[in-house]
Design an enzyme around this catalytic site. Structure first.
Site, mmCIF file in Angstrom:
data_model
loop_
_atom_site.group_PDB
_atom_site.id
_atom_site.type_symbol
_atom_site.label_atom_id
_atom_site.label_comp_id
_atom_site.label_asym_id
_atom_site.label_seq_id
_atom_site.Cartn_x
_atom_site.Cartn_y
_atom_site.Cartn_z
ATOM 1 N N ASP A 1 65.223 17.590 -80.354
ATOM 2 C CA ASP A 1 65.963 17.942 -79.201
ATOM 3 C C ASP A 1 67.150 18.561 -79.724
ATOM 4 O O ASP A 1 67.999 19.234 -79.305
ATOM 5 C CB ASP A 1 66.514 16.756 -78.383
ATOM 6 C CG ASP A 1 65.124 16.295 -77.430
ATOM 7 O OD1 ASP A 1 64.291 16.916 -77.142
ATOM 8 O OD2 ASP A 1 65.200 14.864 -77.262
ATOM 9 N N HIS B 1 60.985 8.533 -73.305
ATOM 10 C CA HIS B 1 61.891 9.709 -73.907
ATOM 11 C C HIS B 1 61.094 10.982 -73.379
ATOM 12 O O HIS B 1 61.629 11.922 -72.725
ATOM 13 C CB HIS B 1 61.963 9.882 -75.187
ATOM 14 C CG HIS B 1 62.802 11.041 -75.782
ATOM 15 N ND1 HIS B 1 64.103 10.907 -76.437
ATOM 16 C CD2 HIS B 1 62.454 12.059 -76.068
ATOM 17 C CE1 HIS B 1 64.374 11.944 -76.877
ATOM 18 N NE2 HIS B 1 63.391 13.023 -76.645
ATOM 19 N N GLU B 2 59.797 11.100 -73.769
ATOM 20 C CA GLU B 2 58.959 12.510 -73.330
ATOM 21 C C GLU B 2 58.636 12.590 -72.035
ATOM 22 O O GLU B 2 58.653 13.751 -71.422
ATOM 23 C CB GLU B 2 57.688 12.403 -74.346
ATOM 24 C CG GLU B 2 57.757 12.551 -75.674
ATOM 25 C CD GLU B 2 58.639 13.546 -76.275
ATOM 26 O OE1 GLU B 2 58.429 14.815 -75.595
ATOM 27 O OE2 GLU B 2 59.428 13.601 -77.083
#
Length: 281
Positions: A130, A36-37
């Protein structure tokens, strides 16, 4: 590759996994969070952002950068969305593995569960998740930068406290959920303490003309207004023509660069715009 650090709260979860024998679950979570990062990182590098480190914690992470608030809103939105987008590829990978027979069904189900949980968690409207960043960008389209930023941070703190109280009241208390809510509150408390620095960074980029300007938005102020109160009306991607009215009803026009130069170049921190006009005449 960016420098990757582990948040101290993650150590608590490592300890919990040691006590409960859930190392596999912890490994799955960390892998999903890392992918994800890296989605954020890859998109940020595409736009040539300056990136410090990536801080990993359970169910999420934070990419440290000074670019938030200084880049176009659409560009910031793409960098933000790039993280959740990685979960689509993870779903595709899990689907492929499920038909390969290489992994047991229990592990496939676990991966699906955590991929969904991490995706939904990161879309919550809390800073620095997010969802919180997207909420800020939406507000920044219609509100001045400073007000949008303050609203999101204060809202995030209130919501984090609500989560903490619910965890304490409900009989279904879990230490992991409590620690995550506590982490979110502490992150927003820290962000609130740095709000002046964040706003000054936004102004400094405007002064250095390193931000994208889309259209003009007039600001109407009195001659008694301080420079900082004028700056509080500044919005992302908008140039401001400042219409100043004195006590006699006379009007004077200032451009935003005149005010920014008075503050950053001439260090007139405590003068109001009326004094700036008089000394510039």
């Amino acid at each position: 590759m960016p420098k990757i650090h582990f948040h101290p709260i993650l150590l608590a979860f490592f300890f919990i996994s040691f006590l409960t024998g859930t190392f596999v679950e912890m490994a799955v979570i960390l892998l999903i969070v890392l992918i994800h990062e890296l989605g954020h990182f890859t998109m940020a590098k595409w736009f040539d952002w300056r990136i410090g480190t990536i801080m990993l914690w359970v169910f999420g992470g934070v990419m440290k950068t000074d670019e938030h608030g200084t880049r176009p809103i659409a560009e910031e939105a793409l960098v933000t969305i790039a993280g959740p987008l990685q979960h689509v590829w993870i779903y595709a990978g899990i689907f492929t593995l499920s038909h390969s027979g290489l992994l047991p069904t229990s592990l496939i189900e676990m991966m699906l569960y955590y991929n969904t949980a991490i995706l939904l968690f990161n879309l919550l409207p809390l800073w620095p998740l997010d969802g919180g960043k997207l909420l800020f960008l939406l507000l920044a389209l219609v509100l001045p930068y400073k007000r949008a930023y303050h609203i999101v941070i204060l809202f995030s703190m209130v919501l984090a406290v609500a989560f903490l109280l619910v965890q304490l009241i409900l009989p279904s208390f879990t230490l992991s959920t409590f620690l995550i809510a506590l982490f979110l509150f502490m992150e927003n408390q820290s962000e609130w303490k740095q709000r002046h620095y964040v706003f000054m960074r936004f102004l400094l980029k405007r002064y250095e003309k390193k931000t994208k300007i889309m259209k003009n938005k007039p600001l109407y102020v009195s001659s008694e207004s301080s420079l900082m109160s004028v700056f509080s009306g500044f919005s992302q991607e908008k140039r401001h023509t400042i219409y100043v009215t004195d006590k006699y009803g006379r009007h004077t026009v200032l451009e935003e660069q005149e005010c920014l130069q008075a503050y950053f170049k001439h260090k007139k921190y405590h003068q109001n715009v009326g004094e700036i006009i008089e000394k510039g005449a």
